[in-house]
Design an enzyme around this catalytic site. Structure first.
Site, mmCIF file in Angstrom:
data_model
loop_
_atom_site.group_PDB
_atom_site.id
_atom_site.type_symbol
_atom_site.label_atom_id
_atom_site.label_comp_id
_atom_site.label_asym_id
_atom_site.label_seq_id
_atom_site.Cartn_x
_atom_site.Cartn_y
_atom_site.Cartn_z
ATOM 1 N N MET A 18 0.855 -1.191 0.000
ATOM 2 C CA MET A 18 0.000 0.000 0.000
ATOM 3 C C MET A 18 0.888 1.236 0.000
ATOM 4 O O MET A 18 1.589 1.504 0.988
ATOM 5 C CB MET A 18 -0.915 0.007 1.227
ATOM 6 C CG MET A 18 -2.031 -1.016 1.176
ATOM 7 S SD MET A 18 -3.100 -0.945 2.620
ATOM 8 C CE MET A 18 -2.085 -1.746 3.865
ATOM 9 N N ALA A 19 0.847 1.958 -1.117
ATOM 10 C CA ALA A 19 1.660 3.167 -1.225
ATOM 11 C C ALA A 19 1.268 4.128 -0.112
ATOM 12 O O ALA A 19 0.083 4.320 0.161
ATOM 13 C CB ALA A 19 1.435 3.807 -2.589
ATOM 14 N N CYS A 101 -3.197 -2.129 -9.303
ATOM 15 C CA CYS A 101 -3.531 -0.862 -8.675
ATOM 16 C C CYS A 101 -4.165 0.038 -9.733
ATOM 17 O O CYS A 101 -3.702 0.063 -10.873
ATOM 18 C CB CYS A 101 -2.212 -0.286 -8.164
ATOM 19 S SG CYS A 101 -2.336 1.253 -7.374
ATOM 20 N N LYS A 140 0.970 -8.931 -9.189
ATOM 21 C CA LYS A 140 -0.309 -8.627 -8.509
ATOM 22 C C LYS A 140 -1.282 -8.078 -9.536
ATOM 23 O O LYS A 140 -0.949 -7.148 -10.272
ATOM 24 C CB LYS A 140 -0.081 -7.632 -7.384
ATOM 25 C CG LYS A 140 -1.338 -7.285 -6.616
ATOM 26 C CD LYS A 140 -0.972 -6.703 -5.266
ATOM 27 C CE LYS A 140 -2.177 -6.252 -4.475
ATOM 28 N NZ LYS A 140 -2.697 -4.972 -4.962
ATOM 29 N N HIS A 170 -6.422 -9.350 -6.402
ATOM 30 C CA HIS A 170 -7.434 -8.540 -5.724
ATOM 31 C C HIS A 170 -8.766 -8.840 -6.420
ATOM 32 O O HIS A 170 -8.882 -8.648 -7.634
ATOM 33 C CB HIS A 170 -7.052 -7.058 -5.833
ATOM 34 C CG HIS A 170 -8.042 -6.134 -5.199
ATOM 35 N ND1 HIS A 170 -7.939 -4.765 -5.297
ATOM 36 C CD2 HIS A 170 -9.147 -6.374 -4.454
ATOM 37 C CE1 HIS A 170 -8.947 -4.210 -4.647
ATOM 38 N NE2 HIS A 170 -9.692 -5.146 -4.122
ATOM 39 N N ASN A 201 -6.884 -11.684 -2.249
ATOM 40 C CA ASN A 201 -6.850 -10.344 -1.650
ATOM 41 C C ASN A 201 -8.193 -9.634 -1.853
ATOM 42 O O ASN A 201 -8.835 -9.791 -2.889
ATOM 43 C CB ASN A 201 -5.704 -9.551 -2.300
ATOM 44 C CG ASN A 201 -5.703 -8.082 -1.920
ATOM 45 O OD1 ASN A 201 -5.773 -7.219 -2.784
ATOM 46 N ND2 ASN A 201 -5.623 -7.797 -0.644
ATOM 47 N N GLY A 202 -8.552 -8.844 -0.847
ATOM 48 C CA GLY A 202 -9.732 -8.000 -0.935
ATOM 49 C C GLY A 202 -10.698 -8.241 0.204
ATOM 50 O O GLY A 202 -11.240 -9.342 0.338
ATOM 51 N N ASP A 203 -10.860 -7.220 1.051
ATOM 52 C CA ASP A 203 -11.909 -7.218 2.087
ATOM 53 C C ASP A 203 -11.750 -8.320 3.134
ATOM 54 O O ASP A 203 -12.753 -8.748 3.719
ATOM 55 C CB ASP A 203 -13.304 -7.359 1.459
ATOM 56 C CG ASP A 203 -13.597 -6.255 0.461
ATOM 57 O OD1 ASP A 203 -12.945 -5.215 0.536
ATOM 58 O OD2 ASP A 203 -14.480 -6.456 -0.394
ATOM 59 N N GLY A 225 -4.717 -5.914 3.238
ATOM 60 C CA GLY A 225 -4.327 -4.512 3.059
ATOM 61 C C GLY A 225 -4.911 -3.634 4.144
ATOM 62 O O GLY A 225 -4.403 -3.566 5.270
HETATM 63 C C1 LIG Z 1 -3.704 3.352 0.514
HETATM 64 C C2 LIG Z 1 -3.561 2.215 -0.467
HETATM 65 C C3 LIG Z 1 -2.427 2.133 -1.256
HETATM 66 C C4 LIG Z 1 -2.270 1.067 -2.164
HETATM 67 N N1 LIG Z 1 -1.116 0.980 -2.881
HETATM 68 C C5 LIG Z 1 -0.893 -0.112 -3.667
HETATM 69 C C6 LIG Z 1 0.354 -0.303 -4.304
HETATM 70 O O1 LIG Z 1 1.291 0.503 -4.189
HETATM 71 N N2 LIG Z 1 0.503 -1.412 -5.087
HETATM 72 C C7 LIG Z 1 -0.508 -2.339 -5.242
HETATM 73 O O2 LIG Z 1 -0.319 -3.327 -5.949
HETATM 74 N N3 LIG Z 1 -1.690 -2.184 -4.627
HETATM 75 C C8 LIG Z 1 -1.897 -1.109 -3.832
HETATM 76 N N4 LIG Z 1 -3.080 -0.999 -3.152
HETATM 77 C C9 LIG Z 1 -4.092 -2.087 -3.228
HETATM 78 C C10 LIG Z 1 -3.901 -3.078 -2.083
HETATM 79 O O3 LIG Z 1 -2.669 -3.761 -2.192
HETATM 80 C C11 LIG Z 1 -5.033 -4.126 -2.047
HETATM 81 O O4 LIG Z 1 -5.044 -4.814 -3.270
HETATM 82 C C12 LIG Z 1 -6.420 -3.497 -1.832
HETATM 83 O O5 LIG Z 1 -6.385 -2.534 -0.789
HETATM 84 C C13 LIG Z 1 -7.474 -4.577 -1.493
HETATM 85 O O6 LIG Z 1 -7.130 -5.270 -0.325
HETATM 86 P P1 LIG Z 1 -7.820 -4.943 1.115
HETATM 87 O O7 LIG Z 1 -9.310 -5.031 0.923
HETATM 88 O O8 LIG Z 1 -7.280 -5.978 2.053
HETATM 89 O O9 LIG Z 1 -7.415 -3.552 1.477
HETATM 90 C C14 LIG Z 1 -3.273 0.077 -2.265
HETATM 91 C C15 LIG Z 1 -4.419 0.168 -1.464
HETATM 92 C C16 LIG Z 1 -4.574 1.214 -0.562
HETATM 93 C C17 LIG Z 1 -5.807 1.262 0.316
#
Ligand SMILES: Cc1cc2nc3c(=O)[nH]c(=O)nc-3n(C[C@H](O)[C@H](O)[C@H](O)COP(=O)(O)O)c2cc1C
Length: 328
Positions: A18-19, A101, A140, A170, A201-203, A225
């Protein structure tokens, strides 16, 4: 439990990149809490931009546990290969490619999940990166471009053929953004299609959901995430549930205080006081979002300008909350 090239990963729960969140202090904390693998925030494949302060923090892996996985993003096969080589020279042990992303463009080229529409370009990028480095390359993705073009299984085949060693999915299409619920059936289809490890991945927000998703999709691991923001002990809780079948009690306030203070200190040290104080604000907001009085405290906390004042405010908040709890 599963392999990524030469690396055996002994936990079925990993941290999503997560950036702006998964910086080195947060990655190290999640590893200590039981994440089997953590992935750095993406860096652009345009290595000319690496001199920026943001990139230099993202490229710093000092003291990180193995294997160190670094994510790159971009849409040009040669630039992606170059970025992979330079990251390996700087200590990356796994290169992760971001096609998950919704970032539209990096350097005027399609990047992230925007690439999923162009399967020949996906193949060209993956082949170029895999052939340029000796370390394992992972990918990813999302489940597809939009609801009518869910080409995740096709991309997964392309990835396996190119020599990708693990695939994180995701469970949303690119056009879904973060709306709707993650579709685990599509992730299961992808996991059934290929034989490399797939991460769902996701939720995923609780140990029970992690277990259900693993069973439902047949994936090797779940990737977490947003639910880990302000809750790094979620990795420990999921590991425990998967291994013992029982739920760990949530951490007490005393332990949360200790984790948060150590995290703050690491942010201040890593970024220096000026930036560290600012970056700490969002993490503190996440840690305290469900604590009574947390939102009032946050408003005051966000006015503080020094590392010492931040640490003292956190101490006082917990002291007060613990005392109130004892009196109740
Ligand atoms: C703040 C933020 C930054 C993210 N940055 C990236 C990133 O740099 N590279 C990437 O592949 N996904 C990025 N994602 C996506 C997450 O890796 C993940 O796929 C997405 O949040 C879904 O998972 P979650 O429901 O567990 O949060 C980012 C998500 C968030 C919320």
């Amino acid at each position: 439990m599963f392999q990524i090239g030469p690396y055996s990963i002994d936990s079925q729960v990993i941290l999503a990149p997560m950036a702006g969140v998964t910086d080195r202090p947060f990655r190290q904390l999640c590893r200590r809490m039981g994440a089997g693998l953590v992935v750095s925030e993406m860096v652009t494949s345009d290595t000319r931009l690496w001199k920026s302060r943001k990139s230099s923090y993202r490229l710093d892996h000092t003291g990180e546990a193995e294997p160190r996985s670094v994510q790159i993003a971009g849409g040009d096969p040669n630039m992606m290969a170059e970025a992979a080589i330079m990251n390996v020279e700087r200590g990356a042990q796994i290169i992760d490619i971001n096609m998950g992303c919704p970032a539209k463009k990096v350097c005027n080229k399609a990047a992230g999940s925007a690439l999923l529409k162009d399967e020949p370009l996906v193949a060209a990028i993956l082949n170029s990166v895999v052939q340029s480095v000796d370390v394992p390359v992972t990918l990813k993705i999302r489940t597809g471009w939009d609801q009518n073009n869910r080409n995740g299984t096709q991309i997964a085949r392309i990835a396996e053929d190119a020599g990708i060693k693990a695939l994180a999915v995701h469970g949303r299409t690119r056009s879904c953004g973060y709306r709707g619920d993650a579709e685990y059936d599509s992730i299961a289809d992808i996991a059934n299609t290929i034989s490399i490890p797939v991460f769902a991945n996701g939720d995923i927000t609780t140990p029970e959901k992690a277990k259900w998703v693993l069973q439902h999709t047949g994936c090797s691991a779940v990737m977490i995430g947003r639910a880990a923001q302000g809750r790094p002990w979620l990795f420990r809780e999921i590991n425990h549930y998967l291994r013992q079948g029982t739920l760990l009690p949530p951490p007490g306030l005393g332990e949360i205080r200790q984790i948060l203070l150590a995290h703050l200190q690491e942010l201040h040290t890593f970024y220096g006081e000026y930036m560290g104080v600012r970056i700490a604000r969002k993490h503190v907001g996440w840690y305290l979002q469900h604590e009574p009085g947390g939102s009032d405290f946050r408003k005051q906390f966000n006015q503080l300008e020094t590392a010492a004042d931040q640490a003292a405010a956190i101490e006082a908040f917990f002291e007060d909350t613990l005392t109130k709890g004892a009196a109740a």
